[in-house]
Design a protein around this motif. Sequence first.
Motif, PDB file in Angstrom:
ATOM      1  N   ALA A  22       8.306   8.451  14.691  1.00  0.00           N
ATOM      2  CA  ALA A  22       9.215   7.467  15.259  1.00  0.00           C
ATOM      3  C   ALA A  22       8.756   6.072  14.864  1.00  0.00           C
ATOM      4  O   ALA A  22       7.551   5.822  14.751  1.00  0.00           O
ATOM      5  N   PRO A  23       9.686   5.134  14.647  1.00  0.00           N
ATOM      6  CA  PRO A  23       9.286   3.794  14.214  1.00  0.00           C
ATOM      7  C   PRO A  23       8.571   2.988  15.287  1.00  0.00           C
ATOM      8  O   PRO A  23       7.782   2.103  14.981  1.00  0.00           O
ATOM      9  N   GLU A  24       8.856   3.282  16.558  1.00  0.00           N
ATOM     10  CA  GLU A  24       8.222   2.562  17.658  1.00  0.00           C
ATOM     11  C   GLU A  24       8.009   3.534  18.813  1.00  0.00           C
ATOM     12  O   GLU A  24       8.733   4.526  18.937  1.00  0.00           O
ATOM     13  N   PRO A  25       7.028   3.255  19.668  1.00  0.00           N
ATOM     14  CA  PRO A  25       6.826   4.148  20.821  1.00  0.00           C
ATOM     15  C   PRO A  25       7.992   4.049  21.798  1.00  0.00           C
ATOM     16  O   PRO A  25       8.677   3.024  21.863  1.00  0.00           O
ATOM     17  N   PRO A  26       8.229   5.110  22.579  1.00  0.00           N
ATOM     18  CA  PRO A  26       9.315   5.070  23.563  1.00  0.00           C
ATOM     19  C   PRO A  26       8.933   4.206  24.760  1.00  0.00           C
ATOM     20  O   PRO A  26       7.798   3.711  24.874  1.00  0.00           O
ATOM     21  N   LEU A  74      11.370  12.823  -4.314  1.00  0.00           N
ATOM     22  CA  LEU A  74      10.765  12.930  -2.996  1.00  0.00           C
ATOM     23  C   LEU A  74      11.436  11.973  -2.016  1.00  0.00           C
ATOM     24  O   LEU A  74      11.621  12.308  -0.839  1.00  0.00           O
ATOM     25  N   VAL A  75      11.816  10.801  -2.490  1.00  0.00           N
ATOM     26  CA  VAL A  75      12.557   9.851  -1.656  1.00  0.00           C
ATOM     27  C   VAL A  75      13.894  10.452  -1.242  1.00  0.00           C
ATOM     28  O   VAL A  75      14.266  10.453  -0.062  1.00  0.00           O
ATOM     29  N   TYR A  76      14.633  10.986  -2.217  1.00  0.00           N
ATOM     30  CA  TYR A  76      15.955  11.550  -1.919  1.00  0.00           C
ATOM     31  C   TYR A  76      15.841  12.742  -0.967  1.00  0.00           C
ATOM     32  O   TYR A  76      16.663  12.897  -0.053  1.00  0.00           O
ATOM     33  N   GLU A  77      14.843  13.582  -1.185  1.00  0.00           N
ATOM     34  CA  GLU A  77      14.665  14.746  -0.311  1.00  0.00           C
ATOM     35  C   GLU A  77      14.302  14.309   1.112  1.00  0.00           C
ATOM     36  O   GLU A  77      14.747  14.929   2.092  1.00  0.00           O
ATOM     37  N   SER A  78      13.523  13.250   1.226  1.00  0.00           N
ATOM     38  CA  SER A  78      13.161  12.747   2.553  1.00  0.00           C
ATOM     39  C   SER A  78      14.396  12.232   3.278  1.00  0.00           C
ATOM     40  O   SER A  78      14.572  12.486   4.482  1.00  0.00           O
ATOM     41  N   TRP A  79      15.251  11.514   2.560  1.00  0.00           N
ATOM     42  CA  TRP A  79      16.512  11.076   3.171  1.00  0.00           C
ATOM     43  C   TRP A  79      17.359  12.270   3.582  1.00  0.00           C
ATOM     44  O   TRP A  79      17.925  12.299   4.673  1.00  0.00           O
ATOM     45  N   LEU A 115       8.953   8.369   7.225  1.00  0.00           N
ATOM     46  CA  LEU A 115       7.885   9.113   6.566  1.00  0.00           C
ATOM     47  C   LEU A 115       7.159   8.182   5.606  1.00  0.00           C
ATOM     48  O   LEU A 115       7.792   7.460   4.829  1.00  0.00           O
ATOM     49  N   ARG A 116       5.842   8.196   5.651  1.00  0.00           N
ATOM     50  CA  ARG A 116       5.033   7.376   4.741  1.00  0.00           C
ATOM     51  C   ARG A 116       4.781   8.147   3.456  1.00  0.00           C
ATOM     52  O   ARG A 116       4.285   9.283   3.476  1.00  0.00           O
ATOM     53  N   LEU A 117       5.121   7.524   2.328  1.00  0.00           N
ATOM     54  CA  LEU A 117       4.918   8.113   1.018  1.00  0.00           C
ATOM     55  C   LEU A 117       4.002   7.217   0.200  1.00  0.00           C
ATOM     56  O   LEU A 117       3.843   6.027   0.498  1.00  0.00           O
ATOM     57  N   THR A 123       0.788  -1.234   0.000  1.00  0.00           N
ATOM     58  CA  THR A 123       0.000   0.000   0.000  1.00  0.00           C
ATOM     59  C   THR A 123       0.817   1.279   0.000  1.00  0.00           C
ATOM     60  O   THR A 123       0.251   2.361  -0.185  1.00  0.00           O
ATOM     61  N   GLY A 124       2.120   1.211   0.208  1.00  0.00           N
ATOM     62  CA  GLY A 124       2.894   2.440   0.250  1.00  0.00           C
ATOM     63  C   GLY A 124       4.366   2.220   0.489  1.00  0.00           C
ATOM     64  O   GLY A 124       4.844   1.076   0.573  1.00  0.00           O
TER      65      GLY A 124
END
Length: 210
Positions: free
Chosen positions: A146-150, A187-192, A177-179, A99-100
């Motif tokens: 964040a990938p997981e909660p603290p 957009l991928v490169y800018e996100s990195w 970031l979800r794209l 899905t993304g």
Amino acid sequence: MADPAAQFTGFTVEAGAFLDELARNNTREWFSAHRADYDQLLRGPMTALLAEAQRQYGPGRVMRPNRDVRFSHDKSPYRTDISLWAGDLGGVYAHLDATGLDVGGGLYGPTREQLDRARSTIAERPDQADRLRQVIADLEQQGFQAPEPPLTTAPRGYPRNHPAIDLLRLTHYAERLRLPLTADPQLVYESWENTEPLLQWISDHLASTN
């Protein structure tokens, strides 16, 4: 076979459809019969994206499609996603499912030694704690998460009322970031690129002193 010299032009809706169909037909027989589709739609583009990531961030790899089922109740032989990681200490990643596309950067799953160094920096250097907090806030303002909660409480050895308890509770120093599945490569490169201040903080404080 994926061509490592190919240019990354993005993923297609067909790539998502392939993963969706794999989820419904997760057998060695089906995958073997559709291996060429996997290479064209998924492995090839992800390998090309890896080449771009390695040029900027360091060595990396594309994760294999096979699942490790030795200790799992789910014996499905193949992953229904595909991902890459590139970097030395911190790095960048991309993860595609049906899905993304998730993209991000930082340090996922730090070792105990790395976690101790990060927490010592946060606890003992308020300026660097503030710097990390601002980096994270800037990314989350752009839609990163964040990938997981603290942790829900203070880590061992630190008081619950420490001024930087929000950062001391972190178990990963990463943001994603979800794209859309068909996101433009730029957009991928800018996100990195947006995660580079986080990568710099990691490089400054978590590198081994040996």
